[in-house]
Motif scaffolding. Structure first.
Motif: not given
Ligand code: NDP
Ligand code: GDP
Length: 323
Positions: A184, A153, A149, A176, A80-81, A58-59, A179, A35, A84, A10-13
């Motif tokens: 966004r 990572k 953050y 990356l 990707l979760a 959920d991760i 982006h 949510r 961020s 559900t995110g941008q990427d």
């Protein structure tokens, strides 16, 4: 038929990648955390919601990841979760460590425990470079993260590498650089600027309050970058790749280009507000995408100006449609 499971769908990427994989004929599933309101607006925007198999998960809940893997039987998993947003990572440091850091390990363990042949993409970040040692960063540049953050990572990056070396798993890190896109989140500086420009141009807002205007970022278009993620999982061997444009601009220049597009001077609207300064800043990010170009055949297709104009344009359309 190839099949992919995407965390952070559900995110941008996640949205752009989902669209790309559907176009390539993949069966696509995605893990969606619960949510209180629907988080599907990006999938709706790209008109792909109904084509994706959305799974509750959920991760932070390893059992839910295992269930999603068993149900969707992916050949590729794109992780990707994450929490961020760098600025929030100081206020929610433990949550960030859990989701952005431990979340990666949860996914790696879930793959190891179900089907170790699944190819995995880990969404690593240029924020790992942080206080940069070299004026241009590549795969050999040392990490010096500057936020919870970035630190999280780095953990995810090394865990991915470690599982690759320990268990012979196909797990690749995409490092990356920033982006952006019309999808966004509004809290990131590019979208905050494009959204404000659209609202100012339509008479709904009077000023734009920002933090550090001198910060420099290597900004590319998310739609181009998800292609690099896919390419990484099509290689013979897992590896780590920097994905960037090779050009850096200041936040101030971003403002100039965005306001210029609607015929306004940013100096008349931008107000510096120390509230948006960070406890520790990443002053300069500039990536060298040479390896991705050489080995993946990937290059960025969208210039900085095209990206900013695309974002302002999309926000103007939204503002005109909004009540
Ligand atoms: P977004 O913030 O747009 O998307 C993050 C996604 O993760 C959302 O779908 C979010 O769901 C989901 N998520 C958050 N917490 C959990 C959780 N506990 N369980 C399941 N899902 C969760 O980020 P982007 O799409 O921009 O970025 C994708 C990845 O790439 C992230 O890992 C990011 O850190 C990394 N990255 C991004 C860069 C960029 O410039 N965009 C640069 C380098 C790396 P919800 O919205 O419901 O919370
Ligand atoms: P980041 O690189 O992942 O932290 O992406 P952001 O878009 O959040 O921030 C990029 C840069 O813009 C950082 O150096 C911020 O300090 C700077 N910046 C300046 N003003 C703002 C603001 O109001 N919001 C955000 N998000 N960033 C800002």
């Amino acid at each position: 038929m190839k099949s992919a499971l995407i965390t952070g769908i559900t995110g941008q990427d996640g949205a752009y990648l989902g669209k790309l994989l559907l176009e390539k004929g993949y069966r696509v599933a995605g893990i969606v955390p619960r949510r209180s309101t629907s988080s599907l607006w990006r999938l709706d925007y790209l008109d792909i919601t109904d084509e994706i198999d959305l799974m509750d998960g959920d991760i932070l809940d390893p059992a839910s990841i295992m269930r999603a893997i068993r149900a969707s039987k992916p050949t590729e998993l794109y992780h990707l979760a994450a929490q961020s947003f760098v600025a929030s990572s100081w206020n929610q440091s433990l949550l960030t460590a859990q989701s952005t850091g431990i979340g990666v390990l949860n996914v790696l363990e879930a793959i190891r425990g179900t089907n170790p042949d699944i190819r995995m993409y880990q969404a690593s970040s240029s924020e790992m470079f942080g206080k940069v040692e070299k004026s241009i960063q590549d795969e050999e540049t040392k990490f010096y993260p500057r936020s919870p953050y970035g630190v999280s990572k780095v953990f995810g990056y090394w865990m991915t590498k470690n599982f690759r070396e320990s268990f012979d798993m196909f797990a690749s890190n995409g490092i990356l650089f920033n982006h952006e896109s019309p999808l966004r989140g509004l809290e990131f500086v590019t979208r905050k600027v494009s959204h404000a420009v659209a609202r100012i141009a339509t008479g709904k807002q009077k000023e734009l309050r920002l933090g550090n205007l001198a910060a420099k970022r290597d900004w590319g278009f998310a739609g181009d970058y998800v292609e690099a993620m896919w390419l990484m999982l099509q290689q013979d061997r897992p590896d780590d790749f920097v994905v960037a444009t090779g050009r850096t601009e200041t936040v101030e220049e971003l403002c100039r280009v965005a306001f210029d597009y609607v015929g306004l001077n940013y100096k008349d609207y931008v107000v510096v507000d120390p509230k948006f300064y960070r406890p520790a800043e990443v002053d300069l990010l500039l990536g060298n995408p040479e390896k991705a170009k050489r080995q993946l055949g990937w290059t960025t297709k969208t210039s900085f100006e095209q990206l900013v104009h695309m974002m302002v344009e999309a926000d103007i359309v939204r503002e005109r449609l909004a009540p």
